[in-house]
Design a protein around this motif. Sequence first.
Motif, mmCIF file in Angstrom:
data_model
loop_
_atom_site.group_PDB
_atom_site.id
_atom_site.type_symbol
_atom_site.label_atom_id
_atom_site.label_comp_id
_atom_site.label_asym_id
_atom_site.label_seq_id
_atom_site.Cartn_x
_atom_site.Cartn_y
_atom_site.Cartn_z
ATOM 1 N N ALA A 1 -4.240 4.756 0.977
ATOM 2 C CA ALA A 1 -5.573 5.197 0.550
ATOM 3 C C ALA A 1 -6.303 4.073 -0.179
ATOM 4 N N ARG A 2 -5.620 3.380 -1.078
ATOM 5 C CA ARG A 2 -6.255 2.286 -1.824
ATOM 6 C C ARG A 2 -6.689 1.174 -0.873
ATOM 7 N N ALA A 3 -5.891 0.922 0.166
ATOM 8 C CA ALA A 3 -6.212 -0.146 1.124
ATOM 9 C C ALA A 3 -7.241 0.292 2.160
ATOM 10 N N GLY A 4 -7.538 1.574 2.199
ATOM 11 C CA GLY A 4 -8.519 2.074 3.158
ATOM 12 C C GLY A 4 -7.979 2.194 4.571
ATOM 13 N N VAL A 5 -6.690 2.488 4.691
ATOM 14 C CA VAL A 5 -6.067 2.672 6.012
ATOM 15 C C VAL A 5 -5.268 3.970 5.991
ATOM 16 N N THR A 6 -4.763 4.352 7.139
ATOM 17 C CA THR A 6 -3.933 5.549 7.232
ATOM 18 C C THR A 6 -2.479 5.200 6.909
ATOM 19 N N GLU A 7 -1.696 6.226 6.607
ATOM 20 C CA GLU A 7 -0.262 6.006 6.400
ATOM 21 C C GLU A 7 0.379 5.449 7.677
#
Length: 192
Positions: free
Chosen positions: A35-41
């Motif tokens: 979430a912090r990186a702006g990507v999905t798991e």
Amino acid sequence: MARWRPGSTGRLQQAAIELFTENGYDATTVADIAARAGVTERTFFRHYGDKREVLFAGQYVFESGFVEAIADAPAGTPVMGLASRALDAGCRALREARSQEQARARHAIVEHHDALREREQLKLAALSRAVAGAMTARGIADLTARLAGDVVVSVFSTAFARWIAPGAPADLIALQRETLAELTRLVGTNSG
């Protein structure tokens, strides 16, 4: 959320270091990092097997810098010359991979977690074996190669600790060369 945003690896590493620093390693989840990186798991797991791997990514690239410097050295280069070349290459690889500040933050995280400290020690032991293997591939005797591998790791670890200290100079290679020179003086001292 975009499926393939450029720079995911770097953003994941930065997000992980920030969150581990803010919340602690154990309290930070893969979902938090993604979430912090702006990507999905799912994107996270395309790059890393688990959250620990974010801190140890690039180990083989780092190690190969040392090994290739030994392999590419001119014929007849003495053992300590090979060690010096390997150290220079390893320091360059580290500087390219992370900034001094990122290295400080990563080190602080690793030092405060037993399992991560153990993993770091395993990484350094693997580096020592890789350097020794590169030396023996050049025809250097096993005992000498093993000692050289341990010397390279010791010098690198000492220079790295100096580099991440508060107020330290930014030139890791210069610190490494000073450390190697001090070791050379120490070994050359007549202790009789």
